[in-house]
Design a protein around this motif. Structure first.
Motif, PDB file in Angstrom:
ATOM      1  N   GLU A 108      -2.186 -60.224  35.433  1.00 59.33           N
ATOM      2  CA  GLU A 108      -1.216 -59.599  36.305  1.00 59.33           C
ATOM      3  C   GLU A 108      -1.912 -58.448  37.024  1.00 59.33           C
ATOM      4  O   GLU A 108      -3.007 -58.035  36.628  1.00 59.33           O
ATOM      5  CB  GLU A 108      -0.057 -59.173  35.396  1.00 59.33           C
ATOM      6  CG  GLU A 108       1.023 -58.386  36.006  1.00 59.33           C
ATOM      7  CD  GLU A 108       0.691 -56.939  36.021  1.00 59.33           C
ATOM      8  OE1 GLU A 108       1.288 -56.254  36.851  1.00 59.33           O
ATOM      9  OE2 GLU A 108      -0.175 -56.500  35.244  1.00 59.33           O
ATOM     10  N   ALA A 109      -1.285 -57.928  38.090  1.00 59.39           N
ATOM     11  CA  ALA A 109      -1.958 -56.974  38.976  1.00 59.39           C
ATOM     12  C   ALA A 109      -2.608 -55.806  38.253  1.00 59.39           C
ATOM     13  O   ALA A 109      -3.819 -55.607  38.309  1.00 59.39           O
ATOM     14  CB  ALA A 109      -0.964 -56.464  40.011  1.00 59.39           C
ATOM     15  N   PHE A 115      -8.926 -53.959  34.152  1.00 57.37           N
ATOM     16  CA  PHE A 115     -10.053 -54.687  33.599  1.00 57.37           C
ATOM     17  C   PHE A 115     -11.244 -54.633  34.557  1.00 57.37           C
ATOM     18  O   PHE A 115     -12.371 -54.339  34.141  1.00 57.37           O
ATOM     19  CB  PHE A 115      -9.633 -56.130  33.320  1.00 57.37           C
ATOM     20  CG  PHE A 115     -10.721 -56.988  32.745  1.00 57.37           C
ATOM     21  CD1 PHE A 115     -11.355 -56.615  31.573  1.00 57.37           C
ATOM     22  CD2 PHE A 115     -11.115 -58.150  33.374  1.00 57.37           C
ATOM     23  CE1 PHE A 115     -12.362 -57.402  31.039  1.00 57.37           C
ATOM     24  CE2 PHE A 115     -12.125 -58.935  32.857  1.00 57.37           C
ATOM     25  CZ  PHE A 115     -12.750 -58.563  31.682  1.00 57.37           C
ATOM     26  N   VAL A 116     -10.976 -54.881  35.841  1.00 54.42           N
ATOM     27  CA  VAL A 116     -12.059 -54.859  36.827  1.00 54.42           C
ATOM     28  C   VAL A 116     -12.660 -53.455  36.935  1.00 54.42           C
ATOM     29  O   VAL A 116     -13.882 -53.282  36.942  1.00 54.42           O
ATOM     30  CB  VAL A 116     -11.559 -55.348  38.207  1.00 54.42           C
ATOM     31  CG1 VAL A 116     -12.633 -55.171  39.259  1.00 54.42           C
ATOM     32  CG2 VAL A 116     -11.144 -56.800  38.142  1.00 54.42           C
ATOM     33  N   ASN A 158      -2.222 -57.113  43.633  1.00 48.04           N
ATOM     34  CA  ASN A 158      -0.786 -56.923  43.781  1.00 48.04           C
ATOM     35  C   ASN A 158      -0.162 -58.074  44.534  1.00 48.04           C
ATOM     36  O   ASN A 158       0.929 -58.536  44.203  1.00 48.04           O
ATOM     37  CB  ASN A 158      -0.520 -55.632  44.538  1.00 48.04           C
ATOM     38  CG  ASN A 158       0.324 -54.687  43.734  1.00 48.04           C
ATOM     39  OD1 ASN A 158       1.076 -55.129  42.870  1.00 48.04           O
ATOM     40  ND2 ASN A 158       0.199 -53.420  44.005  1.00 48.04           N
ATOM     41  N   LEU A 159      -0.856 -58.535  45.578  1.00 45.99           N
ATOM     42  CA  LEU A 159      -0.348 -59.677  46.336  1.00 45.99           C
ATOM     43  C   LEU A 159      -0.446 -60.944  45.505  1.00 45.99           C
ATOM     44  O   LEU A 159       0.272 -61.909  45.712  1.00 45.99           O
ATOM     45  CB  LEU A 159      -1.162 -59.842  47.623  1.00 45.99           C
ATOM     46  CG  LEU A 159      -0.978 -58.732  48.650  1.00 45.99           C
ATOM     47  CD1 LEU A 159      -2.064 -58.813  49.710  1.00 45.99           C
ATOM     48  CD2 LEU A 159       0.393 -58.846  49.294  1.00 45.99           C
ATOM     49  N   TRP A 160      -1.364 -60.910  44.540  1.00 41.77           N
ATOM     50  CA  TRP A 160      -1.610 -62.100  43.725  1.00 41.77           C
ATOM     51  C   TRP A 160      -0.502 -62.230  42.677  1.00 41.77           C
ATOM     52  O   TRP A 160       0.202 -63.218  42.616  1.00 41.77           O
ATOM     53  CB  TRP A 160      -3.007 -61.978  43.116  1.00 41.77           C
ATOM     54  CG  TRP A 160      -3.460 -63.122  42.288  1.00 41.77           C
ATOM     55  CD1 TRP A 160      -3.078 -64.419  42.421  1.00 41.77           C
ATOM     56  CD2 TRP A 160      -4.393 -63.079  41.221  1.00 41.77           C
ATOM     57  NE1 TRP A 160      -3.721 -65.187  41.497  1.00 41.77           N
ATOM     58  CE2 TRP A 160      -4.530 -64.394  40.751  1.00 41.77           C
ATOM     59  CE3 TRP A 160      -5.125 -62.067  40.616  1.00 41.77           C
ATOM     60  CZ2 TRP A 160      -5.379 -64.728  39.698  1.00 41.77           C
ATOM     61  CZ3 TRP A 160      -5.969 -62.406  39.579  1.00 41.77           C
ATOM     62  CH2 TRP A 160      -6.095 -63.723  39.123  1.00 41.77           C
TER      63      TRP A 160
ATOM     64  N   PRO B 171     -17.836 -58.029  39.574  1.00 41.73           N
ATOM     65  CA  PRO B 171     -16.637 -57.176  39.582  1.00 41.73           C
ATOM     66  C   PRO B 171     -16.379 -56.573  40.966  1.00 41.73           C
ATOM     67  O   PRO B 171     -15.240 -56.421  41.378  1.00 41.73           O
ATOM     68  CB  PRO B 171     -16.955 -56.074  38.573  1.00 41.73           C
ATOM     69  CG  PRO B 171     -18.141 -56.521  37.821  1.00 41.73           C
ATOM     70  CD  PRO B 171     -18.857 -57.510  38.650  1.00 41.73           C
ATOM     71  N   MET B 172     -17.469 -56.257  41.684  1.00 37.38           N
ATOM     72  CA  MET B 172     -17.302 -55.591  42.972  1.00 37.38           C
ATOM     73  C   MET B 172     -16.708 -56.529  44.016  1.00 37.38           C
ATOM     74  O   MET B 172     -16.046 -56.085  44.944  1.00 37.38           O
ATOM     75  CB  MET B 172     -18.673 -55.091  43.427  1.00 37.38           C
ATOM     76  CG  MET B 172     -18.627 -53.899  44.317  1.00 37.38           C
ATOM     77  SD  MET B 172     -17.778 -52.544  43.570  1.00 37.38           S
ATOM     78  CE  MET B 172     -19.070 -51.784  42.638  1.00 37.38           C
ATOM     79  N   THR B 173     -16.954 -57.829  43.883  1.00 36.18           N
ATOM     80  CA  THR B 173     -16.453 -58.754  44.898  1.00 36.18           C
ATOM     81  C   THR B 173     -15.149 -59.427  44.477  1.00 36.18           C
ATOM     82  O   THR B 173     -14.749 -60.423  45.086  1.00 36.18           O
ATOM     83  CB  THR B 173     -17.515 -59.825  45.226  1.00 36.18           C
ATOM     84  OG1 THR B 173     -18.006 -60.366  44.009  1.00 36.18           O
ATOM     85  CG2 THR B 173     -18.664 -59.252  46.007  1.00 36.18           C
ATOM     86  N   VAL B 174     -14.491 -58.873  43.468  1.00 37.67           N
ATOM     87  CA  VAL B 174     -13.214 -59.455  43.032  1.00 37.67           C
ATOM     88  C   VAL B 174     -12.201 -59.585  44.179  1.00 37.67           C
ATOM     89  O   VAL B 174     -11.598 -60.646  44.335  1.00 37.67           O
ATOM     90  CB  VAL B 174     -12.631 -58.660  41.839  1.00 37.67           C
ATOM     91  CG1 VAL B 174     -11.138 -58.856  41.703  1.00 37.67           C
ATOM     92  CG2 VAL B 174     -13.308 -59.082  40.556  1.00 37.67           C
ATOM     93  N   PRO B 175     -12.014 -58.543  45.016  1.00 36.51           N
ATOM     94  CA  PRO B 175     -11.049 -58.715  46.113  1.00 36.51           C
ATOM     95  C   PRO B 175     -11.439 -59.841  47.071  1.00 36.51           C
ATOM     96  O   PRO B 175     -10.576 -60.582  47.539  1.00 36.51           O
ATOM     97  CB  PRO B 175     -11.075 -57.367  46.836  1.00 36.51           C
ATOM     98  CG  PRO B 175     -11.711 -56.420  45.922  1.00 36.51           C
ATOM     99  CD  PRO B 175     -12.588 -57.186  45.012  1.00 36.51           C
ATOM    100  N   VAL B 176     -12.749 -59.985  47.336  1.00 36.10           N
ATOM    101  CA  VAL B 176     -13.203 -61.055  48.226  1.00 36.10           C
ATOM    102  C   VAL B 176     -12.843 -62.412  47.641  1.00 36.10           C
ATOM    103  O   VAL B 176     -12.323 -63.302  48.326  1.00 36.10           O
ATOM    104  CB  VAL B 176     -14.736 -60.975  48.443  1.00 36.10           C
ATOM    105  CG1 VAL B 176     -15.225 -62.149  49.259  1.00 36.10           C
ATOM    106  CG2 VAL B 176     -15.117 -59.676  49.110  1.00 36.10           C
ATOM    107  N   MET B 177     -13.090 -62.553  46.328  1.00 43.53           N
ATOM    108  CA  MET B 177     -12.815 -63.837  45.686  1.00 43.53           C
ATOM    109  C   MET B 177     -11.315 -64.133  45.647  1.00 43.53           C
ATOM    110  O   MET B 177     -10.900 -65.254  45.942  1.00 43.53           O
ATOM    111  CB  MET B 177     -13.372 -63.838  44.252  1.00 43.53           C
ATOM    112  CG  MET B 177     -14.862 -63.940  44.190  1.00 43.53           C
ATOM    113  SD  MET B 177     -15.476 -65.421  45.003  1.00 43.53           S
ATOM    114  CE  MET B 177     -15.249 -66.620  43.719  1.00 43.53           C
TER     115      MET B 177
END
Lengths: 218, 225
Positions: A108-109, A115-116, A158-160, B171-177
């Protein structure tokens, strides 16, 4: 900060000693029962983790463009504490989730984001530890990118998906929970401040020692 | 001056690559192996799982891209040519831009092969909205290359760089993925969800702008000894 260090340790110790009593006295949340007490550690640790990540990012930017060695000491100390507080968040979160949602983890968001963020902080420490010479600048760039990335990670996850209680929960807490909550938050923040000061001091001593070795060799 | 330097660096990389074709072939073969491995995980009783195609496509691009990034800078390190490049009286950011364009070009070639292959093997109507797919892939690949090129360049002097690159990059490219995979799978729905795909493209484009600004800004202090 140096003169305040010892008195602040005493205050923090007293607060940590009193906190369990205060949390015990706080009102039970109707649906969650005893597990709701995790909230007093979980949410403040999350706040401190976020603060620490921002501190690390700003300090790294200062180091990268201004070459201020003090900023580097602050950055590495803040990164270590981000990992520490992140660990508290990531351990207490699933304990709560098991009771609230019936599952240990959900992609979840907010969970994904924590985690990231934690992973980026760990990779920063990884770079600093195993990167060898020049790793200070490398780590600084990583931290700057990591901080710039926060809004994008937030937006994309969040969009996910979204399931976690909103941040608007905190200002609307009932009074019997609000008091102990802010008490716990203050205690954890004080601990953060003390650990950060101690760690920055250690890093500075180490840099001074390295400089001494270098002058001795010349 | 900036554009000219960037194009010169790109031309140099292109000339080396045309002679050996080593990075192109290894990247393509690696992407194919990725697709094969994923087919084992995501195909059940002969039928691919729903949405699997989008994920497989993007993960193959990301993995192959990491390999290509490592290789490109390994080549520069091997002959100490990166130092020569940095000593050249040219803006450092332009050198970065040239390297980045090279990676984008290489990954585009890989995608030209990967997209029809994934569409074919996983019964996905990937080519139903070609313009949107191209926009998604372009914005995503550029975003990946921006971060990847910067990290690969700064890892050149680091000992365990081959392990470090994926650890820092993923981890840095998570938004891209997320944006790439979600946008592509929105296109794969029937009927295709064009509005969400457009939203993800917008997110990727704004991410590209922010990341490129920071990358051009950090490259100079990073590469100064």
């Amino acid at each position: 900060m140096r003169t305040l260090f010892v008195p602040l340790i005493l205050v923090a110790t007293a607060m940590f000693a009193y906190a369990p009593y205060m949390i015990d006295q706080a009102a039970y949340e109707s649906s969650m029962g005893l597990v709701s007490k995790i909230f007093y550690f979980h949410a403040p640790s999350g706040m401190v983790m976020l603060l620490s990540a921002v501190v690390c990012g700003v300090a790294s930017a200062l180091y990268l463009w201004r070459r201020n060695p003090m900023a580097d000491h602050v950055a590495i100390a803040a990164a270590e504490l981000t990992v520490l507080y992140g660990l508290i968040v990531l351990v207490t979160g699933p304990l709560w989730a098991r009771k609230a949602w019936g599952i240990w983890w959900d992609w979840e968001a907010r969970l994904t984001m924590s985690f990231v963020g934690w992973l980026i902080a760990v990779s920063y420490l990884f770079v600093r530890k195993y990167g060898g010479p020049g790793s200070d600048k490398l780590g600084a760039a990583l931290a700057v990118f990591g901080t710039a990335n926060v809004p994008f990670i937030y937006l994309s996850v969040n969009l996910w998906r979204t399931l976690h209680p909103k941040t608007s929960v905190v200002p609307t807490l009932p009074p019997l929970i609000r008091g102990p909550f802010w008490f716990s938050a203050l205690a954890l923040f004080l601990m953060y401040l003390l650990l950060l000061t101690a760690r920055v001091h250690l890093e500075r001593q180490r840099a001074a020692l390295d400089a001494l070795y270098l002058t001795d060799e010349d | 001056m900036f554009v000219k330097t960037a194009l010169l660096v790109l031309k140099k990389d292109f000339a080396i690559e045309v002679r050996s074709r080593e990075i192109l072939y290894t990247t393509l073969l690696f992407a194919l192996s990725c697709v094969l491995v994923f087919s084992i995980a995501f195909v059940k009783e002969g039928e691919p799982l729903l949405d699997a195609a989008a994920g497989i496509l993007w993960i193959a691009v990301e993995f192959a891209g990491t390999l290509a990034l490592g290789k490109t800078f390994e080549r520069e390190r091997y002959a100490e040519t990166l130092r020569a490049l940095l000593l050249a009286p040219a803006p450092r950011a332009a050198i970065y831009a040239g390297k980045m364009l090279g990676i984008v070009l290489l990954l585009s070639v890989a995608e030209v092969l990967l997209v029809p292959l994934v569409a074919l093997l996983f019964h996905a109507p990937l080519l139903a909205h070609p313009a949107l797919l191209v926009a998604l892939l372009a914005a995503g690949t550029i975003g990946f290359a921006i971060v990847g090129t910067l990290f690969a360049a700064m890892l050149v002097r680091v000992r365990s760089r081959d392990v470090m690159l994926p650890i820092l990059l993923y981890p840095m490219t998570v938004p891209v993925m997320i944006a790439g995979v979600r946008g592509t799978s929105a296109l794969l729905q029937s009927p295709a969800d064009v509005a969400s795909a457009g939203m993800w493209i917008g997110l990727l484009a704004s991410l590209d702008v922010v990341f490129l600004t920071i990358a051009l800004w950090t490259f100079e202090p990073l590469m100064t000894e």
